[in-house]
Design an enzyme around this catalytic site. Sequence first.
Site, PDB file in Angstrom:
ATOM      1  N   ASN A  11     -16.762  -2.998  60.840  1.00 34.43           N
ATOM      2  CA  ASN A  11     -17.238  -4.293  60.360  1.00 34.43           C
ATOM      3  C   ASN A  11     -17.364  -5.215  61.565  1.00 34.43           C
ATOM      4  OD1 ASN A  11     -17.895  -6.618  59.012  1.00 34.43           O
ATOM      5  ND2 ASN A  11     -15.856  -6.974  58.191  1.00 34.43           N
ATOM      6  N   TRP A  12     -18.601  -5.404  62.013  1.00 33.54           N
ATOM      7  CA  TRP A  12     -18.824  -6.214  63.211  1.00 33.54           C
ATOM      8  C   TRP A  12     -18.723  -7.703  62.933  1.00 33.54           C
ATOM      9  CZ3 TRP A  12     -23.520  -3.711  66.229  1.00 33.54           C
ATOM     10  CH2 TRP A  12     -23.119  -2.463  66.728  1.00 33.54           C
ATOM     11  N   LYS A  13     -18.701  -8.082  61.665  1.00 31.67           N
ATOM     12  CA  LYS A  13     -18.654  -9.498  61.297  1.00 31.67           C
ATOM     13  C   LYS A  13     -19.833 -10.231  61.971  1.00 31.67           C
ATOM     14  CE  LYS A  13     -13.741  -9.027  60.512  1.00 31.67           C
ATOM     15  NZ  LYS A  13     -12.399  -9.642  60.599  1.00 31.67           N
ATOM     16  N   HIS A  98     -14.535  -9.304  50.904  1.00 34.56           N
ATOM     17  CA  HIS A  98     -13.786  -9.285  52.165  1.00 34.56           C
ATOM     18  C   HIS A  98     -12.913 -10.533  52.250  1.00 34.56           C
ATOM     19  CE1 HIS A  98     -12.977  -9.652  56.474  1.00 34.56           C
ATOM     20  NE2 HIS A  98     -13.177  -8.348  56.538  1.00 34.56           N
ATOM     21  N   GLU A 100     -12.314 -12.709  54.367  1.00 39.11           N
ATOM     22  CA  GLU A 100     -12.925 -13.938  54.888  1.00 39.11           C
ATOM     23  C   GLU A 100     -13.827 -14.592  53.849  1.00 39.11           C
ATOM     24  OE1 GLU A 100     -14.616 -12.208  58.326  1.00 39.11           O
ATOM     25  OE2 GLU A 100     -12.662 -12.004  59.308  1.00 39.11           O
ATOM     26  N   GLU A 170      -6.640  -5.060  52.605  1.00 41.31           N
ATOM     27  CA  GLU A 170      -6.648  -5.886  53.809  1.00 41.31           C
ATOM     28  C   GLU A 170      -5.620  -7.007  53.685  1.00 41.31           C
ATOM     29  OE1 GLU A 170     -11.141  -6.274  55.290  1.00 41.31           O
ATOM     30  OE2 GLU A 170     -10.738  -7.343  53.441  1.00 41.31           O
ATOM     31  N   GLY A 176      -7.096  -9.467  62.345  1.00 41.55           N
ATOM     32  CA  GLY A 176      -7.412 -10.194  63.566  1.00 41.55           C
ATOM     33  C   GLY A 176      -6.219 -10.819  64.260  1.00 41.55           C
ATOM     34  N   SER A 215      -6.102  -5.109  61.970  1.00 43.46           N
ATOM     35  CA  SER A 215      -5.624  -4.835  63.328  1.00 43.46           C
ATOM     36  C   SER A 215      -5.400  -3.349  63.594  1.00 43.46           C
ATOM     37  CB  SER A 215      -4.336  -5.621  63.612  1.00 43.46           C
ATOM     38  OG  SER A 215      -4.575  -7.015  63.556  1.00 43.46           O
ATOM     39  N   GLY A 236     -12.266  -3.938  62.469  1.00 44.64           N
ATOM     40  CA  GLY A 236     -12.934  -5.136  62.941  1.00 44.64           C
ATOM     41  C   GLY A 236     -13.115  -5.133  64.446  1.00 44.64           C
ATOM     42  N   GLY A 237     -12.196  -5.761  65.155  1.00 50.17           N
ATOM     43  CA  GLY A 237     -12.335  -5.947  66.597  1.00 50.17           C
ATOM     44  C   GLY A 237     -12.560  -4.668  67.383  1.00 50.17           C
TER      45      GLY A 237
END
Length: 255
Positions: A11-13, A98, A100, A170, A176, A215, A236-237
Amino acid sequence: MTKRKPVVAANWKMNGDRRLVDDLMNTFQGSAIFQQVEVVLSTPATLLDYSQQQRQNACPEIVLAAQNMSHLDSGAHTGELSAQMFKEVGCDWVYCGHSERRHVYGESSKLTAKKFVQAKEAGLVPVLCVGETEEERQKGKAFSRLTSQIEAVINLAGKDCFEGALVAYEPVWAIGTGNPATPEIAQEAHKFIRGMIAAMCAETADSVRILYGGSVKPENAQALFSQPDIDGGLIGGAALKPEQFMSICQAAVGQ
């Protein structure tokens, strides 16, 4: 128990560009990893068409997913994108709810459930994202929060709604932050989610894949993925670094 094929989803957001798409495709092109792991790429919407072109050329095995979508078909909804629009550019899956979307943009579980239903009706595979905040966990409300998020979908879509869908756990406090849930905490939540689904349909509970997000890194992926109810990760990251993302995919092979 059926052997569930693990999933590792990027997930590159709101990150990435065409060069990063190329780097990821080059990293995975010709890899044998696809035989054992389902690899998913979710870029910003502006990169989906390009990603579709590049995966057709280099990595047709990669699954393309939308990060979010409207619960509506069409109309005067400026800035919104429908399920059919995502299908047209090659998307196979879509994330619904998600953390966010829920906690930053205030989207309710009821709205998330509508998106889940809309995705299934359009032929997209929905990935229902659920999870609790740090405050909810500290107050002992983690499971009640998960219950309310999942029940919203069941109440709208029916008891067999998770057939052909996925769930991603999540914990908001881990996303993050660099502080992932321990394998034990993550497994406890995954087992609870699978148990909720089993109460409605044991066969679906046995086959549904439940991912962990929060994470995940190459250093902790194997410990997380080795848990019996964790079927991969929503990354994510680390997904913004193709070599790290490949390492996480390789960690899933040991399931």
